[in-house]
Design a protein around this motif. Structure first.
Motif, PDB file in Angstrom:
ATOM      1  N   THR A 187       0.872  -1.170   0.000  1.00  0.00           N
ATOM      2  CA  THR A 187       0.000   0.000   0.000  1.00  0.00           C
ATOM      3  C   THR A 187       0.907   1.217   0.000  1.00  0.00           C
ATOM      4  O   THR A 187       1.625   1.453   0.971  1.00  0.00           O
ATOM      5  CB  THR A 187      -0.883   0.023   1.267  1.00  0.00           C
ATOM      6  N   LEU A 188       0.917   1.941  -1.086  1.00  0.00           N
ATOM      7  CA  LEU A 188       1.844   3.060  -1.213  1.00  0.00           C
ATOM      8  C   LEU A 188       1.086   4.367  -1.417  1.00  0.00           C
ATOM      9  O   LEU A 188       0.068   4.382  -2.115  1.00  0.00           O
ATOM     10  CB  LEU A 188       2.782   2.843  -2.406  1.00  0.00           C
ATOM     11  N   PRO A 189       1.562   5.448  -0.795  1.00  0.00           N
ATOM     12  CA  PRO A 189       0.883   6.731  -1.007  1.00  0.00           C
ATOM     13  C   PRO A 189       1.045   7.184  -2.460  1.00  0.00           C
ATOM     14  O   PRO A 189       2.057   6.896  -3.087  1.00  0.00           O
ATOM     15  CB  PRO A 189       1.615   7.679  -0.046  1.00  0.00           C
ATOM     16  N   SER A 225       8.704   6.142   4.256  1.00  0.00           N
ATOM     17  CA  SER A 225       8.004   6.061   5.545  1.00  0.00           C
ATOM     18  C   SER A 225       6.880   5.041   5.486  1.00  0.00           C
ATOM     19  O   SER A 225       6.575   4.375   6.480  1.00  0.00           O
ATOM     20  CB  SER A 225       7.421   7.425   5.930  1.00  0.00           C
ATOM     21  N   SER A 226       6.250   4.930   4.327  1.00  0.00           N
ATOM     22  CA  SER A 226       5.169   3.956   4.161  1.00  0.00           C
ATOM     23  C   SER A 226       5.734   2.537   3.983  1.00  0.00           C
ATOM     24  O   SER A 226       5.171   1.561   4.477  1.00  0.00           O
ATOM     25  CB  SER A 226       4.341   4.353   2.937  1.00  0.00           C
ATOM     26  N   GLN A 259       5.736  -1.727   6.427  1.00  0.00           N
ATOM     27  CA  GLN A 259       5.214  -2.860   5.647  1.00  0.00           C
ATOM     28  C   GLN A 259       6.285  -3.929   5.464  1.00  0.00           C
ATOM     29  O   GLN A 259       6.027  -5.134   5.569  1.00  0.00           O
ATOM     30  CB  GLN A 259       4.697  -2.377   4.299  1.00  0.00           C
TER      31      GLN A 259
END
Ligand code: SME
Length: 162
Positions: free
Chosen positions: A6-8, A18-19, A23
């Motif tokens: 799940t990536l911004p 940061s994401s 994960q």
């Protein structure tokens, strides 16, 4: 983490790292095999940032040997102190190369690679067991932000090497 990231939806590299970190931490939590862990780490970095080539070279005796990677076929063995990878290994430090054509001894695996970062991977014994190599098709594509964040990601692999 499942098999999907799940990536911004942003080009902000700091936000992507940061994401990615939590994960990867969750994904690798129960994995004990270093090849499997390196393979998914490289795949996740490639998916997040889309760089031309992302992969690992493992320390095998007096050489680095190609490990899990994403991208075009690459040279398989690199001597100690040779190229960017062999130099990062020999000097045990991260190397950022803004223009690969200006790095003496750079090993060109693809004409599309313009800049490069190589980050050593240390094990629990504090020895360098592999290097992470990333090639970009853009000149001057890597900064200290990448160096710090990639080293932090590689810290997740440290327990798998001793
Ligand atoms: N350019 C690297 C060789 C590996 S490829 O980029 C995948 C080097 O000079 O060590």
């Amino acid at each position: 983490m499942s098999e999907t990231l799940t990536l911004p939806k942003t080009a902000d590299r700091f936000a992507l790292y940061s994401s990615l970190y939590p994960q990867m931490k969750q994904l690798l939590e129960d994995e004990r095999d270093p090849i499997a862990a390196m393979a998914n780490m490289g795949a996740a970095i490639k998916e997040a940032f889309g760089w031309h080539w992302v992969g690992f070279y493992r320390v095998m005796g007096a050489e680095l040997v190609l490990g899990p990677f994403q991208g075009p076929v690459a040279c398989m063995r690199i001597g100690h102190g040779k190229g960017v990878c062999g130099t990062a290994w020999a000097e045990e430090r991260t190397l950022i190369v803004p223009d690969v054509d200006k790095f003496p001894g750079h090993i060109a695996c693809s004409a599309l690679s313009k800049s490069e970062i190589v980050v050593p991977l240390r094990g629990r014994d504090n020895r360098v067991h592999a290097v992470l190599d990333i090639d970009s098709s853009q000149l001057d594509d890597f900064t200290e932000v990448d160096a710090q964040a990639l080293a932090r990601l590689l810290g997740l692999l440290e327990p798998l090497f001793d």
